[in-house]
Motif scaffolding. Structure first.
Motif, PDB file in Angstrom:
ATOM      1  N   CYS A   3      88.218  16.863  10.694  1.00 16.75           N
ATOM      2  CA  CYS A   3      89.473  16.106  10.690  1.00 16.75           C
ATOM      3  C   CYS A   3      90.550  16.967  10.059  1.00 16.75           C
ATOM      4  N   GLN A   5      94.022  15.769  10.398  1.00 14.74           N
ATOM      5  CA  GLN A   5      95.199  15.001  10.796  1.00 14.74           C
ATOM      6  C   GLN A   5      96.229  14.819   9.690  1.00 14.74           C
ATOM      7  N   CYS A   6      95.871  15.101   8.429  1.00 13.00           N
ATOM      8  CA  CYS A   6      96.869  14.886   7.369  1.00 13.00           C
ATOM      9  C   CYS A   6      97.172  16.176   6.623  1.00 13.00           C
ATOM     10  N   CYS A  15      88.887  19.009   7.178  1.00 13.72           N
ATOM     11  CA  CYS A  15      87.798  18.481   6.351  1.00 13.72           C
ATOM     12  C   CYS A  15      86.534  18.463   7.219  1.00 13.72           C
ATOM     13  N   GLY A  19      86.142  13.779   3.669  1.00 11.51           N
ATOM     14  CA  GLY A  19      87.593  13.947   3.584  1.00 11.51           C
ATOM     15  C   GLY A  19      88.054  14.122   2.146  1.00 11.51           C
ATOM     16  N   ILE A  20      89.096  14.906   1.967  1.00  9.68           N
ATOM     17  CA  ILE A  20      89.755  14.963   0.655  1.00  9.68           C
ATOM     18  C   ILE A  20      90.228  13.540   0.314  1.00  9.68           C
ATOM     19  N   CYS A  21      90.531  12.766   1.348  1.00  8.21           N
ATOM     20  CA  CYS A  21      90.970  11.377   1.177  1.00  8.21           C
ATOM     21  C   CYS A  21      89.813  10.458   0.796  1.00  8.21           C
ATOM     22  N   THR A  71      95.201   7.967   8.411  1.00  9.82           N
ATOM     23  CA  THR A  71      94.747   8.377   7.070  1.00  9.82           C
ATOM     24  C   THR A  71      94.878   7.235   6.046  1.00  9.82           C
TER      25      THR A  71
END
Ligand code: FS2
Ligand code: SF4
Length: 546
Positions: A3, A5-6, A15, A19-21, A71
Motif C-alpha cells: 500500500c 496510498q498515503c 507499506c 501499515g504505518i497507519c 486511509t
C-alpha cells in the motif's frame, strides 16, 4: 500487502508488512479485493447506466466501498469480508438485470466481471493477486492509482452528501466509468492522463455537491470564535466529517446534561448557523487527528468517529470509542446506519457519557474560523481594497492534511515566517499546524482564514475564481495567490486533481511528493502543471515572494 496510498507510506515507497497507519496486512489485502469486486460491479452498472437502467444500490455500494478503503477509515477485517460477499451478490443481481433488459449486451471480458468465491481462504488467495502491484508497467500503475485515490477521496465527499439526501447521477456514473477504465489494459498513458483530469472535473462537482448539501441543510459558515476550553459536565467528542451525524448527536443530547465537543476535522461544525442554537455544544477539544492517542485519553468521555482519521485506539480508552458510517475497528462498537426516514440511535454513547468524568482541560481561549466562500465574499470589498492598497500583498493557500511526521513542523515555521502583509487561506486538518499561532490581522481581516473541512477547499477555489473576476484577469494564475499544500490521504488527492482541472499551476506539495507517482508521471505533472515539492522554509519563502 502493498500500500502506498498515503503520505506516510513506509520509506516513502510503500507499506509491505503492516501499515504505518496500523492497517494489518490481511485487511490491506481484503481492501484491494474489495476494490477489485467494486470494479466488477461498475462493469455492469456502466452498461445498465447507458441503458437508463442503473441500480441505485450499485452507486451506494461503490461509493461506500471506495470510502471504506481510505486511509484511517476502517481497520475491521470482518467488515471487508462482509462487503466482498455483498458485492459479489450485488454483481450477480446486476448481471441478471442486464441479461433481462438487454440480452444482446455483454460487459467487457474482464476477470472482475466473473471471478467469484465463497470462502475466506479463497478471498485471501485472490486478494494477493489483485493489488497495486498486479499492474506491471510502473507508469500505468502510477496513473491507475492516482485515479483510484482521487476516486476514493471523491467517494468520501459523495457519501457525506448522500447522507444529506443529495445525489448526483452524473458523478456516480463517471465513477463507474472510471473504475471500468481501470480494468482496461489497452488504455494508453495519454488516455489515463486524460482520465486523471476528468477525475479532477468530477472532484470539483463532488465538492460542490457536498457544499450545497451542507449549506442547504445547516446554513453558510460564518465568522465564529470557537471555545477551546472545557465545561464542567461529562461530554461526547465527535470527530470525522459527517455533519448529519453531528446534527443528530446534538439533537439527541439536548437537555440530557451531556455536552458535545468537536475534534479535528469536525471543528468547522462550530461555524454553521444551525448548530449554534445548542447551548450544550461547547466548542472544540484538542488538535488534529493524530493527537487522539493522548487527547481521547484526556477527554474522559465517549468519542464518535464519523469517518477517518481513526488511530488504532489504545486500550486505555478503546471502550470509549464508537464508529459509524464507513469508519470501523475490531472490538469497537459501531453505530448502525439510520433507518429510512429515521435517525441514528446514539443512546449507547449518552448512557456511557453519564458515567464519565468531564473532560480534562487541555487549553483555554478561542480560535477563529468560518471563512467559507459566502462569508469571504461578504467581505469581498474589504479584501479587494486591502489588495489594491497593498495592505495584503499575497495569499497562501495552505489547505490539506496534517499527519505525524516531524518534518511537518515546516508548516508551522512557514506560517510564522510569512511576512505580515500575507494571508493564509486554509481548509482541512492541515490548519492545526498554525491555527493557534498569534498571527494577527490585516485591518480586521485575520491572517489565517479557515474555510472549514478538507472538502471546503472548494470554497477556496470559489474565492479565487471570484477574485479573478473582480480583478478582471484572464488567468487564475495571475492572482497574488500561491499554493503550498500539505497532503496526507486520498481526499487531498481529489482536492489536488480538482485544482489542476481548474487550471491552477505551480502547486507545491509536501512534506514529500506521493510515493505512487512514478518518475515519468511526476515529470508530466511538473512539466504541464509546475507541481513541485517543498524545500527549506527560507528557500520557499524567497521563492514564493520573488
Ligand atoms: Fe485530516 Fe484525516 Fe480531511 Fe483527511 S482528519 S487527514 O481525513 O480528510 O483531512
Ligand atoms: Fe501505509 Fe498509508 Fe497505506 Fe496505511 S494507508 S498502509 S500508512 S501507505
Amino acid at each position: 500487502m502493498f500500500c502506498y496510498q498515503c503520505q506516510e507510506a513506509a520509506r516513502n515507497s510503500g507499506c509491505t508488512k503492516v501499515g504505518i497507519c496500523g492497517k494489518p496486512a490481511d485487511v490491506a489485502n481484503l481492501q484491494d479485493l474489495l476494490i477489485f469486486v467494486t470494479k466488477g460491479i461498475s462493469l455492469y452498472q456502466q452498461e445498465l447506466n447507458q441503458l437508463g437502467q442503473g441500480v441505485p444500490e450499485a452507486d451506494h455500494f461503490m461509493v461506500g466501498s471506495l470510502f471504506a478503503t481510505i486511509t484511517n477509515a476502517n481497520f475491521d477485517k470482518q467488515v471487508f469480508v462482509n462487503r466482498i460477499q455483498e458485492g459479489l451478490a450485488l454483481r450477480e443481481t446486476l448481471s441478471n438485470k442486464l441479461a433481462a433488459v438487454s440480452p444482446a449486451t455483454s460487459v467487457p471480458n474482464r476477470d472482475a466481471a466473473v471471478w467469484t468465491a465463497h470462502s475466506l481462504d479463497a478471498f485471501e488467495t485472490k486478494a494477493s493477486t489483485v493489488g497495486v502491484l498486479a499492474t506491471e508497467n510502473e507508469d500505468v500503475r502510477s496513473l491507475r492509482e492516482l485515479i483510484t485515490y482521487g476516486l476514493k477521496g471523491l467517494a468520501a465527499y459523495v457519501h457525506h452528501a448522500q447522507n444529506l439526501s443529495q445525489e448526483n447521477q452524473e458523478i456516480t456514473a463517471f465513477m463507474h466509468r472510471a473504475l471500468t477504465q481501470l480494468t482496461n489494459d489497452s488504455l494508453s498513458a495519454d488516455d489515463l492522463v486524460a482520465l486523471t483530469l476528468e477525475t479532477g472535473k468530477f472532484g470539483v462537482d463532488g465538492m460542490s455537491l457536498l457544499d450545497q448539501a451542507n449549506t442547504s441543510a445547516y446554513g453558510h459558515p460564518e465568522i465564529t470564535s470557537v471555545n477551546i476550553g472545557v465545561g464542567t459536565r461529562p461530554g461526547i467528542l465527535i470527530s470525522g466529517h459527517d455533519l448529519k451525524d453531528m446534527e443528530e448527536l446534538l439533537e439527541q443530547t439536548a437537555g440530557t446534561g451531556i455536552d458535545v465537543y468537536t475534534h479535528s476535522e469536525m471543528l468547522p461544525a462550530n461555524y454553521y448557523p444551525a448548530f449554534k442554537k445548542y447551548e450544550h455544544f461547547i466548542g472544540n477539544y484538542g488538535g488534529s487527528w493524530w493527537h487522539q492517542d493522548k487527547e481521547f485519553d484526556a477527554f474522559n468521555g465517549p468519542v464518535l468517529l464519523t469517518s477517518n482519521c481513526l488511530v488504532p485506539p489504545k486500550d486505555s480508552y478503546k471502550d470509549r470509542v464508537y464508529t459509524t458510517n464507513t469508519a470501523g475497528f475490531e472490538g469497537v462498537v459501531h453505530i448502525a446506519d439510520r433507518p429510512e426516514g429515521g435517525q441514528k440511535d446514539f443512546t449507547v454513547l449518552m448512557e456511557h457519557a453519564k458515567k464519565c468524568q468531564p473532560p480534562t482541560e487541555l487549553e483555554t481561549g478561542t480560535i477563529v474560523g468560518g471563512f467559507a466562500h459566502q462569508q469571504v465574499l461578504a467581505l469581498a470589498d474589504k479584501v479587494v481594497d486591502a489588495v489594491k492598497t497593498g495592505a495584503i500583498k499575497q495569499f497562501f493557500v495552505m489547505a490539506g492534511c496534517d499527519a505525524r511526521m516531524k518534518s511537518r513542523s515546516y508548516y508551522t515555521d512557514f506560517a510564522e515566517a510569512l511576512p505580515q502583509d500575507t494571508v493564509i487561506l486554509t481548509a482541512g486538518c492541515a490548519k492545526f499546524r498554525y491555527n493557534k499561532l498569534p498571527l494577527g490581522d490585516i485591518g480586521g481581516i485575520p491572517r489565517v482564514l479557515d474555510a472549514g473541512q478538507c472538502n471546503d477547499s472548494y470554497s477556496l477555489a470559489v474565492i479565487a475564481l471570484k477574485l479573478k473576476e473582480v480583478f478582471g484577469l484572464d488567468d487564475i494564475n495571475d492572482l497574488p495567490i500561491s499554493y503550498n499544500i500539505a497532503w496526507y490521504e486520498q481526499k487531498a488527492v481529489i482536492v489536488l486533481l480538482a485544482l489542476l482541472y481548474l487550471g491552477v499551476k505551480n502547486i507545491h506539495l509536501g512534506p514529500t511528493l506521493p510515493a505512487f507517482l512514478s518518475p515519468n508521471v511526476a515529470k508530466v505533472l511538473v512539466d504541464n502543471f509546475g507541481i513541485a515539492g517543498i524545500q527549506s522554509v527560507e528557500e520557499d519563502i524567497q521563492l514564493f515572494l520573488s
